[in-house]
Write a protein that holds these residues in place. Structure first.
Motif, mmCIF file in Angstrom:
data_model
loop_
_atom_site.group_PDB
_atom_site.id
_atom_site.type_symbol
_atom_site.label_atom_id
_atom_site.label_comp_id
_atom_site.label_asym_id
_atom_site.label_seq_id
_atom_site.Cartn_x
_atom_site.Cartn_y
_atom_site.Cartn_z
ATOM 1 N N ASP A 43 -11.482 4.765 50.789
ATOM 2 C CA ASP A 43 -10.103 4.377 51.125
ATOM 3 C C ASP A 43 -9.133 5.394 50.507
ATOM 4 N N HIS A 88 -6.410 7.543 52.628
ATOM 5 C CA HIS A 88 -4.964 7.537 52.345
ATOM 6 C C HIS A 88 -4.453 8.961 52.178
ATOM 7 N N HIS A 133 -5.573 4.164 59.414
ATOM 8 C CA HIS A 133 -5.230 2.817 58.953
ATOM 9 C C HIS A 133 -4.784 1.862 60.065
ATOM 10 N N HIS A 164 -11.525 -3.898 54.613
ATOM 11 C CA HIS A 164 -10.655 -2.745 54.840
ATOM 12 C C HIS A 164 -11.380 -1.392 54.762
ATOM 13 N N ASN A 200 -11.900 1.239 57.847
ATOM 14 C CA ASN A 200 -11.411 2.623 57.826
ATOM 15 C C ASN A 200 -12.503 3.579 58.282
HETATM 16 FE FE LIG Z 1 -6.234 1.696 52.679
#
Ligand SMILES: [Fe+2]
Length: 361
Positions: A197, A201, A263, A277, A281
């Motif tokens: 993650d 990002h 996202h 999550h 992703n």
């Molecule tokens: Fe995230």
């Protein structure tokens, strides 16, 4: 470059194996009056864990949070209502969230709701929280989401079919305890998906059009650490990498405001298929080789090196309504899609194209 938004970061952190031992002293410094209750939200994963030596005192409240699904606005309202009822007119001296992103975000959301009237969904958006939250300490036990240092707390709102947090300076933790030893027991797949993650990002930010120098530098640093962890010579979960991942998550969290195309598609998958999550992703990036060719190639190597598999066919044989919900749950995220693809994102990611991407996952 234009002037950045006036940016708030977490003011205090402790970092290092054994930092958790100092949690009690940090909370005690907030106990005024001396019998003021401290509230602990702890991931239910640690319900029986001996390593969780919580510094509980007589009036304190310990609440285990079920993290089998991610926080919804209804969950948060229930947690806040239960706590208000238990505390009556008293305010807690401190709220401590101990867990992965879901628990860290839940503690942030409840802390906002104790000092602000109404329901969680009233604050989903930007700068809607009016009053400072209860003092709060974040203790991540899983690294990668950046929830420990972000100014949001991601909440699913099924009624409005969106994932959106309470973006506010009041959502930022007042203190962090970053103890990598707490992440030793994370299952390997979860370590990988959640750690990535941070990678997502940061490269989404680097590849986007909303830029600033600090975010660029933080993102580059966090991506470099992620490459070391997931493509370096050692094991991704060896001791030094537990600390590296915690640092990458922290750096990445400070850079995490400007996501791109991964996202939104991930959010669609989470809304419709309830995928966690980090894993969502990964599925999203797996289908975005043409938009992010370099990162897609790196990601495929990371999967291979760490022997992680993404079983294919998760969106096969869905109903037309489900494909439509996947499309709507993704395309609604205009800000990150514009960041990644420009104002014409709706033409680039047409209903047909997005549906075929989902079918290819
Ligand atoms: Fe995230």
């Amino acid at each position: 470059m234009s002037v950045t938004r006036n940016t708030k970061n977490v003011p205090y952190y402790l970092l290092g194996s054994g930092a958790f031992d100092q949690l009690g002293a940090l909370i005690d410094a907030r106990r005024d009056p001396a019998d003021a209750p401290a509230v602990f939200y702890v991931d239910h994963f640690f319900r029986d864990a001996a390593e969780m030596r919580l510094p509980l005192k007589k009036n304190d409240k310990l609440i285990f949070v079920d993290t089998s699904s991610e926080p919804t606005v209804e969950n948060i309202d229930a947690l806040a209502d239960a706590l208000k009822e238990e505390l009556g007119t008293r305010m807690p001296c401190c709220i401590t969230g101990i867990g992965g992103g879901s628990v860290l975000d839940a503690a942030k959301a409840v802390a906002n709701l104790l000092s602000n009237p109404g329901k969680a969904e009233d604050y989903q958006g930007w700068d809607l929280v009016k009053n400072p939250a209860v003092y709060k300490i974040g203790v991540p036990t899983l690294s990668g989401t950046g929830a420990e240092c972000s100014r949001t707390c991601v909440l699913t709102n099924m009624r409005r079919r969106l994932k959106l947090g309470m973006n506010s300076d009041f959502t930022v933790y007042d203190q962090l305890v970053l103890d990598p030893a707490l992440t030793r027991t994370v299952p390997r797949e979860q370590f990988f998906f959640t750690g990535l993650d941070t990678f997502m990002h940061c490269f989404e930010s680097q590849r986007g059009s909303y830029r600033n120098v600090i975010v660029d530098r933080l993102s580059a640093a966090a991506v470099a650490v992620c490459k070391d962890i997931f493509l370096g010579s050692g094991d991704m979960m060896e001791e030094r990498n537990l600390e590296n991942m915690m640092v990458a998550s922290y750096l990445g969290g400070m850079a995490a405001g400007n996501t791109g195309a991964v996202h939104p598609i991930s959010a669609g998958l989470s809304i419709v298929l309830h995928l966690p999550h980090g894993k969502a992703n990964c599925y999203a990036l797996s289908a975005l080789a043409d938009i992010y060719p370099i990162e897609h190639a790196l990601f495929m190597k990371m999967l291979e090196k760490n022997k992680i598999t993404l079983p294919s066919g998760i969106c096969r044989d869905l109903t037309d309504e489900q494909y439509e919900a996947l499309y709507q749950g993704s395309i609604i995220h205009e800000k990150p899609l514009t960041n990644a693809l420009g104002p014409e994102f709706g033409t680039i990611l047409s209903r047909e194209r997005l549906t075929s991407l989902f079918k290819a996952m």
